[in-house]
Write an enzyme that holds these catalytic residues in place. Structure first.
Site, short mmCIF file in Angstrom:
data_model
loop_
_atom_site.label_atom_id
_atom_site.label_comp_id
_atom_site.label_asym_id
_atom_site.label_seq_id
_atom_site.Cartn_x
_atom_site.Cartn_y
_atom_site.Cartn_z
N ARG A 179 13.73 3.94 11.95
CA ARG A 179 12.52 4.74 12.02
C ARG A 179 11.70 4.36 13.26
O ARG A 179 12.25 3.84 14.21
CB ARG A 179 11.72 4.57 10.71
CG ARG A 179 12.53 5.04 9.48
CD ARG A 179 11.75 4.88 8.19
NE ARG A 179 10.55 5.72 8.19
CZ ARG A 179 9.55 5.56 7.33
NH1 ARG A 179 9.62 4.61 6.39
NH2 ARG A 179 8.48 6.35 7.38
N TYR B 239 11.41 8.44 0.93
CA TYR B 239 11.32 7.40 -0.11
C TYR B 239 11.96 7.78 -1.44
O TYR B 239 11.98 6.97 -2.36
CB TYR B 239 9.84 7.04 -0.33
CG TYR B 239 9.19 6.47 0.92
CD1 TYR B 239 9.64 5.26 1.45
CD2 TYR B 239 8.17 7.14 1.57
CE1 TYR B 239 9.08 4.74 2.60
CE2 TYR B 239 7.59 6.62 2.73
CZ TYR B 239 8.05 5.42 3.23
OH TYR B 239 7.50 4.90 4.38
N PRO C 33 0.78 -1.22 0.00
CA PRO C 33 0.00 0.00 0.00
C PRO C 33 0.82 1.28 0.00
O PRO C 33 1.89 1.35 0.61
CB PRO C 33 -0.80 -0.09 1.30
CG PRO C 33 0.00 -0.99 2.17
CD PRO C 33 0.63 -1.98 1.24
N ASN C 34 0.27 2.26 -0.69
CA ASN C 34 0.78 3.63 -0.77
C ASN C 34 2.01 3.77 -1.66
O ASN C 34 2.45 4.89 -1.93
CB ASN C 34 1.09 4.20 0.63
CG ASN C 34 -0.14 4.21 1.52
OD1 ASN C 34 -1.18 4.70 1.11
ND2 ASN C 34 -0.06 3.65 2.72
N ASN D 125 8.05 -5.82 -1.33
CA ASN D 125 7.95 -4.68 -0.43
C ASN D 125 6.49 -4.62 0.01
O ASN D 125 5.64 -4.04 -0.67
CB ASN D 125 8.37 -3.38 -1.10
CG ASN D 125 8.38 -2.21 -0.11
OD1 ASN D 125 7.89 -2.34 1.02
ND2 ASN D 125 8.93 -1.08 -0.51
N HIS E 43 12.80 -2.88 1.55
CA HIS E 43 12.21 -1.60 1.96
C HIS E 43 13.09 -0.48 1.44
O HIS E 43 14.32 -0.54 1.59
CB HIS E 43 12.09 -1.51 3.49
CG HIS E 43 11.24 -2.60 4.05
ND1 HIS E 43 9.87 -2.57 3.96
CD2 HIS E 43 11.57 -3.77 4.64
CE1 HIS E 43 9.39 -3.69 4.50
NE2 HIS E 43 10.40 -4.44 4.91
N LEU E 44 12.47 0.53 0.87
CA LEU E 44 13.21 1.67 0.36
C LEU E 44 13.95 2.39 1.49
O LEU E 44 15.11 2.77 1.35
CB LEU E 44 12.24 2.65 -0.32
CG LEU E 44 11.57 2.12 -1.58
CD1 LEU E 44 10.28 2.88 -1.85
CD2 LEU E 44 12.50 2.24 -2.77
N SER E 45 13.24 2.58 2.59
CA SER E 45 13.82 3.28 3.74
C SER E 45 14.45 2.28 4.70
O SER E 45 14.20 1.08 4.61
CB SER E 45 12.72 4.08 4.46
OG SER E 45 11.76 3.20 5.02
N ARG F 118 4.99 10.91 -2.23
CA ARG F 118 4.90 10.50 -0.84
C ARG F 118 6.24 10.68 -0.13
O ARG F 118 7.21 9.99 -0.45
CB ARG F 118 4.51 9.02 -0.82
CG ARG F 118 4.39 8.43 0.54
CD ARG F 118 4.21 6.93 0.46
NE ARG F 118 4.08 6.41 1.80
CZ ARG F 118 4.33 5.15 2.13
NH1 ARG F 118 4.72 4.28 1.21
NH2 ARG F 118 4.21 4.75 3.37
N GLU G 246 12.89 -9.65 0.98
CA GLU G 246 12.13 -8.54 1.55
C GLU G 246 12.90 -7.25 1.29
O GLU G 246 14.10 -7.16 1.59
CB GLU G 246 11.98 -8.76 3.07
CG GLU G 246 11.32 -7.60 3.79
CD GLU G 246 11.18 -7.84 5.29
OE1 GLU G 246 11.58 -8.94 5.78
OE2 GLU G 246 10.68 -6.95 5.99
N ASP H 82 1.73 -16.06 6.44
CA ASP H 82 1.24 -17.41 6.16
C ASP H 82 1.29 -17.73 4.66
O ASP H 82 1.66 -18.83 4.27
CB ASP H 82 -0.19 -17.58 6.68
CG ASP H 82 -0.25 -17.67 8.20
OD1 ASP H 82 0.81 -17.80 8.84
OD2 ASP H 82 -1.37 -17.61 8.75
N ALA I 90 3.37 -1.15 4.62
CA ALA I 90 2.86 -1.17 5.99
C ALA I 90 2.40 -2.56 6.43
O ALA I 90 2.44 -2.88 7.63
CB ALA I 90 1.73 -0.16 6.12
C1 DQA Z 1 8.40 0.77 3.42
C2 DQA Z 1 8.57 0.95 4.93
C3 DQA Z 1 7.26 0.70 5.64
O1 DQA Z 1 7.42 0.85 7.04
C4 DQA Z 1 6.21 1.69 5.18
O2 DQA Z 1 4.97 1.41 5.78
C5 DQA Z 1 6.08 1.73 3.69
C6 DQA Z 1 7.28 1.64 2.87
C7 DQA Z 1 9.69 1.13 2.65
O3 DQA Z 1 9.79 0.78 1.48
O4 DQA Z 1 10.58 1.79 3.20
O5 DQA Z 1 5.00 1.94 3.16
O6 DQA Z 1 8.13 -0.59 3.16
#
Ligand code: DQA
Length: 152
Positions: free
Chosen positions: A110, A26, A13-14, A77, A103-105, A21, A101, A90, A80
């Site tokens: 954080r 990001y 999401p997002n 990714n 994550h950009l950040s 954003r 896995e 699962d 959230a």
């Molecule tokens: C994220 C980190 C997550 O905590 C956050 O909710 C995101 C993006 C990242 O790519 O850094 O939506 O997965």
């Protein structure tokens, strides 16, 4: 004709609003930029790319189900949902290929609620805080994470 390996890159999401954003967190690149970077990376290896983004958890679950026996690797990714979803945890148990896995950040630098991941126990590799380059690194790590890297 032999089929090319398919790398799945799934985004939660997002992430459709990348660029707009929190660019200070990001980066300024868009999801389309990220897709193109992933496409160029998979193409360089002779692999196909299955790149998706959804804001609906059930859609992500069904996408994971869909590729569970066929993908060469899954770069995920979960955004959230990483921090909330037992259902994704699962579903990943059903996936045959390595899961990376991403994550950009740097989620560990954080808020505390981002420090726990339901994805990590199912991941062969976790990459955080490298921005879009993390996706490239994840894709390129896949042969080394497979028991049969030669098929790629
Ligand atoms: C994220 C980190 C997550 O905590 C956050 O909710 C995101 C993006 C990242 O790519 O850094 O939506 O997965």
């Amino acid at each position: 004709m032999s089929q090319r390996p398919v790398v799945a890159v799934f985004n939660g999401p997002n992430l459709n609003l990348l660029g707009e954003r929190q660019p200070e967190v990001y980066g300024s690149g868009t999801l389309a930029d990220l897709r193109e970077l992933c496409r160029a990376t998979t193409e360089a290896h002779g692999w196909d790319l299955d790149f998706r983004q959804t804001n609906h958890e059930g859609v992500l679950l069904e996408a994971i189900h869909e590729i569970r026996h066929t993908a060469y690797g899954l770069v995920l990714n979960a955004a959230a949902w990483t921090h909330t979803s037992v259902a994704i945890h699962d579903a990943l148990a059903l996936v045959r290929c390595p899961v990376v896995e991403v994550h950009l950040s740097d989620v560990h630098a954080r808020e505390a609620f981002r420090h726990h991941s339901y994805v990590t126990p199912r991941a062969a590799l976790v990459i955080v805080g490298r921005g879009a380059q993390g996706y490239v690194d994840a894709i390129e790590a896949l042969p080394g994470l497979r028991s049969d890297p030669g098929t790629g």
